[in-house]
Design an enzyme around this catalytic site. Structure first.
Site, short mmCIF file in Angstrom:
data_model
loop_
_atom_site.label_atom_id
_atom_site.label_comp_id
_atom_site.label_asym_id
_atom_site.label_seq_id
_atom_site.Cartn_x
_atom_site.Cartn_y
_atom_site.Cartn_z
N ASP A 1 -12.11 9.64 -7.47
CA ASP A 1 -11.63 8.49 -8.22
C ASP A 1 -12.01 8.70 -9.68
OD1 ASP A 1 -10.64 6.06 -8.99
OD2 ASP A 1 -11.90 4.84 -7.69
N GLU B 1 -1.82 8.94 -11.42
CA GLU B 1 -1.31 7.74 -12.05
C GLU B 1 -1.11 7.90 -13.55
OE1 GLU B 1 -3.98 4.57 -10.79
OE2 GLU B 1 -4.51 5.75 -9.02
N HIS C 1 0.69 3.46 -10.46
CA HIS C 1 -0.33 3.94 -9.50
C HIS C 1 0.36 4.73 -8.38
CE1 HIS C 1 -3.65 3.67 -6.68
NE2 HIS C 1 -4.34 2.80 -7.41
N ARG D 1 1.75 -6.53 -9.58
CA ARG D 1 2.13 -5.97 -8.28
C ARG D 1 2.25 -7.03 -7.19
NH1 ARG D 1 -3.04 -2.62 -5.78
NH2 ARG D 1 -4.58 -4.28 -6.00
N ARG E 1 0.84 -1.22 0.00
CA ARG E 1 0.00 0.00 0.00
C ARG E 1 0.87 1.25 0.00
NH1 ARG E 1 -4.60 0.59 -1.71
NH2 ARG E 1 -5.51 -1.02 -0.38
O1 TA6 Z 1 -6.57 3.90 -9.05
C1 TA6 Z 1 -7.68 4.12 -8.25
C2 TA6 Z 1 -8.19 2.81 -7.71
O2 TA6 Z 1 -8.52 1.95 -8.75
C3 TA6 Z 1 -9.36 3.09 -6.76
O3 TA6 Z 1 -10.60 2.73 -7.31
C4 TA6 Z 1 -8.99 2.36 -5.49
O4 TA6 Z 1 -9.64 1.19 -5.32
C5 TA6 Z 1 -7.49 2.25 -5.62
O5 TA6 Z 1 -7.17 2.16 -6.96
C6 TA6 Z 1 -6.75 1.26 -4.75
O6 TA6 Z 1 -6.91 -0.05 -5.17
P1 TA6 Z 1 -6.28 -1.23 -4.33
O7 TA6 Z 1 -6.62 -2.49 -5.07
O8 TA6 Z 1 -4.81 -0.99 -4.25
O9 TA6 Z 1 -6.93 -1.17 -2.97
#
Ligand code: TA6
Length: 275
Positions: free
Chosen positions: A188, A247, A145, A82, A60
């Site tokens: 988002d 991103e 991301h 990832r 994270r």
């Molecule tokens: O990039 C934005 C996103 O797709 C959001 O919708 C949110 O869910 C985020 O990524 C994080 O995703 P993750 O799977 O890392 O919890």
């Protein structure tokens, strides 16, 4: 200088880089940049203090690689890159003082589809993700991301004015759009057909992060805000305040369509400027 370490939990191999201009930490698990600290600045990247550095779970924060799909279009969310261990191909100190790292991945079950991640650490942080199709034609939505270390309640984003976007949030919150994007709640969005540099201005840290994208048409902007963060086990309740994801991506109609053996690259150069 390049050193190789293992995380405290003893599971994830890391490459720790020191150059005259910056320091960086890269995890081979995910080809994931965890930290980039230019000389005289704080870390440009945010990593959650509750992140689990555990095989099978994404990290994270930092710069997760969403590949060969984005979002929930298939499982696992954001693809397999990832949560895969990449192979280290190159880790070299160069004459200009930069360090170059190259990692590769060919996951099982994708007809030979492969990815290469090239990272150059120096005054800037450069990442280039190259996708090569295997024996079958394939469409590969993708995103770097990046979790930028900012005070999201103060931060603004330049470079997205008048750009079309689609909302991904179930209940979008109205944001302040002009002349720059500022944040009044969770966001988002996928911005499409984005040209030029993106600036992330943070008056708290008195700096502007510049995102110079190459071969990227989409930009995702995301922060879960207070409510969204409550549902995330690997983020403290107040963690949303300390990052903004901006991103570098190619999504939806911009997702690359590759014939057998075709390659395509997408990437960015990140730099920081004092305000
Ligand atoms: O990039 C934005 C996103 O797709 C959001 O919708 C949110 O869910 C985020 O990524 C994080 O995703 P993750 O799977 O890392 O919890």
């Amino acid at each position: 200088m390049i050193t190789k370490e293992i995380t405290k939990e003893g599971k994830l191999p890391l490459i720790c880089i020191t150059t005259p201009a910056s320091k960086a930490v890269i995890s081979l698990y995910g080809a994931h940049v965890l930290s980039w600290v230019p000389e005289g600045h704080e870390d440009v990247l945010f990593v959650s203090p509750l992140s689990r550095y555990k095989t099978g779970e994404p990290i994270r924060g930092g710069i997760p690689v969403c590949w060969p799909w984005f979002g929930k279009e298939k499982l696992p969310q954001h693809g397999v890159a990832r949560t895969s261990l990449w192979t280290l191909e190159v880790a070299e100190e160069r004459q200009d003082g930069t360090v170059r790292v190259v990692m590769s991945l060919m996951p099982d079950g994708f007809n030979g589809l492969s990815a290469k991640m090239e990272i150059i650490v120096g005054e800037t942080l450069t990442q280039i993700l190259t996708t090569t199709a295997g024996t079958e034609p394939v469409v590969v939505p993708q995103a770097l991301h990046t979790y930028f270390n900012v005070n999201v309640q103060e931060a603004t984003v330049e470079g997205l004015k008048d750009v079309e976007f689609s909302e991904r949030a179930a209940v979008p919150v109205a944001q302040q759009e002009a002349p720059v994007l500022a944040f009044k709640g969770g966001l988002d969005r996928i911005y499409s057909g984005v040209e030029g540099e993106i600036g992330i201005v943070d008056p708290s840290l008195k700096q502007k992060i510049k995102l110079d994208r190459q071969g990227s048409e989409s930009v995702v902007v995301w922060n879960p805000w207070r409510q969204g963060a409550k549902g995330m086990k690997d983020l403290p309740d107040n963690g949303w305040q300390f990052f903004l994801c901006v991103e570098t991506a190619n999504l939806d109609c911009y997702a690359p369509e590759l014939g057998p053996g075709d390659s395509v690259s997408m990437g960015h150069i990140i730099s920081v400027e004092r305000l």
